[in-house]
Design an enzyme around this catalytic site. Structure first.
Site: not given
Ligand code: IMP
Length: 414
Positions: A12, A15, A17, A39-40, A217, A297-298, A324
């Site tokens: 998050d 990327k 942008k 996701g974005h 990720q 929430p992050r 940011k």
């Molecule tokens: P998984 O990828 O769903 O197995 O999740 C494993 C860990 O990676 C968890 O802590 C998720 O919150 C984190 N995670 C997976 N994809 C993302 C992403 O795109 N952004 C931020 N965290 C992610």
């Protein structure tokens, strides 16, 4: 020529942008790992789209988008995104026949296992990512190319379900009925079949074009180099992007690492610079730090140069983008972690076990307003000092500084 964009923290970083900013320069945009856990949100002609599986090249009408062999694809999600975006993008989308498929039972297993883990849950996105990659590594996975022969695929899956019956029962996961499964597989083949090709060959044949590998990720979630077991199930770093696409290391031209001016994390696991007080809350609010994929929430905290230096080294970054910066506007002081304390001694490297470390901070003077600034010389002096401090510590040029959500709220340094 192949460039690569990779997240340097726990995801998050924004990327999307930077990809949006540079996408027009590329003929081919490639996703190489992860799945719809990423996701974005992007805005095109005033319309908002949530992208999870589609590469960001869909924003550029001239670019071809490749879902590489290292991605795990949940076909219903991909079909949905194609429908939302407009069927026209089908002509500009290729899916690797070697990419593994996420099936409904992977999602059910992901959720069931998280429940069983209780307070030790990883905090996954619940998208079936881990179980699908586990099947891939165990050599019992299903690849997108297998949709070509549904009878054969159904036979294979029937055997798979039989073999795993006990495990499924233990977890309370249903085994699908053969006829329902056949219908689904047929629908997926009808919707996606034309786009499933050998993307490795396609990329090799087009090596004279400008390509962008778009990381999903981020570094600290890497299965090998992240904060295991609180990680995702793929290699998120630069070398993983090569494996996940079939592009050889010698073709890599430039690696751009993306980090936020502070740090966030979703899900569980160690996070030394997390701020559980007012500063963390303020960053969450100012930075709208809630997940695009799950809405969670992050967790928020300060910039960690030890982690950033580790990430820059692992990925071989040529340049870095700091996103940011404006979210830190108005803080009287800003903290930066420059080392860790562990068992009474100080270290300046990222250890294999992050659980026990305490951050060592330096405090820098804050600044009033960097929001929407587009030129380095217009940034407040203390904001410049903050950037220069990080740059010096990570030993890599900070090329981009983002000061707002809009594309042009960006300082680009020579
Ligand atoms: P998984 O990828 O769903 O197995 O999740 C494993 C860990 O990676 C968890 O802590 C998720 O919150 C984190 N995670 C997976 N994809 C993302 C992403 O795109 N952004 C931020 N965290 C992610």
């Amino acid at each position: 020529m192949v460039d690569l964009i990779v997240g340097l923290q726990w995801g998050d970083e924004g990327k999307g942008k930077i990809v949006d900013l540079v996408a027009k320069n590329y003929d081919i945009v490639i996703r190489s790992q992860g799945g719809h856990n990423a996701g974005h949100t992007v805005v095109v002609d005033g319309k908002k789209y949530a992208l999870h599986l589609l590469p960001s090249g869909v924003l550029n009408p001239n670019a071809t988008n490749v879902i590489g062999n290292g991605v795990v694809v949940y076909p219903p999600q991909l079909i949905k995104e194609i429908k939302n975006f407009g069927q026209g993008i089908k002509e500009k989308l290729l899916i690797s026949d070697k990419a593994h498929m996420i099936l409904d039972h992977h999602i059910a297993i992901d959720k069931a296992r998280e429940k069983l883990r209780g307070k030790n849950a990883i905090g996954t996105t619940g998208r079936g990512i881990g179980p699908a990659y586990a099947d891939k590594i165990a050599r019992i996975g299903v690849r997108m190319g297998e949709l070509k022969n549904i009878d054969k695929l159904l036979n294979k899956l029937t055997h798979y379900y039989e073999m795993n019956r006990g495990y499924f029962e233990y977890l309370g996961v249903d085994i699908p009925k053969a006829e329902e499964l056949r219908e689904k597989l047929q629908e997926w083949r009808d919707e996606l079949g034309d786009m499933i090709v050998n993307t490795t060959n396609y990329l090799w044949e087009n090596m004279d074009k400008n390509m962008l590998l778009e990381g999903a990720q981020a570094t600290l979630l890497d299965i090998d180099h992240g904060t295991y077991p609180y990680v995702t199930s793929s290699n998120t770093i630069a070398s993983g992007a090569l494996t996940g696409s079939g592009i050889a290391p010698k073709n890599l031209n430039k690696v751009t690492g993306i980090a936020k001016a502070y740090t966030t994390r979703v899900g569980n696991g160690p996070f030394p610079t997390e701020d559980l007080g007012k500063a963390g809350d303020r960053i969450r609010e100012q930075g709208a730090e809630f997940g695009t994929t799950t809405g969670r929430p992050r967790r928020c905290g300060w910039f960690d140069v030890v982690a950033a230096k580790y990430a820059v080294t692992l990925n071989g970054c040529d340049e870095v983008a700091i996103m940011k910066l404006d979210v830190l506007d108005g803080f009287e002081k800003v903290k930066v972690c420059v080392g860790y304390e562990i068992d009474g001694s100080e270290i300046d490297y990222f250890p294999s076990e992050l659980d026990e470390v305490k951050p060592i901070y330096v405090e820098l003077e804050g600044w009033d307003k960097s929001a929407l600034v587009r030129k380095w010389e217009d940034l407040p002096k203390n904001a410049q000092k903050y950037i220069e401090f990080i740059e010096e510590k990570i030993g890599t040029k900070i090329k981009y500084i983002s000061t707002g959500a809009e594309r042009n709220a960006t300082v680009i340094r020579d």
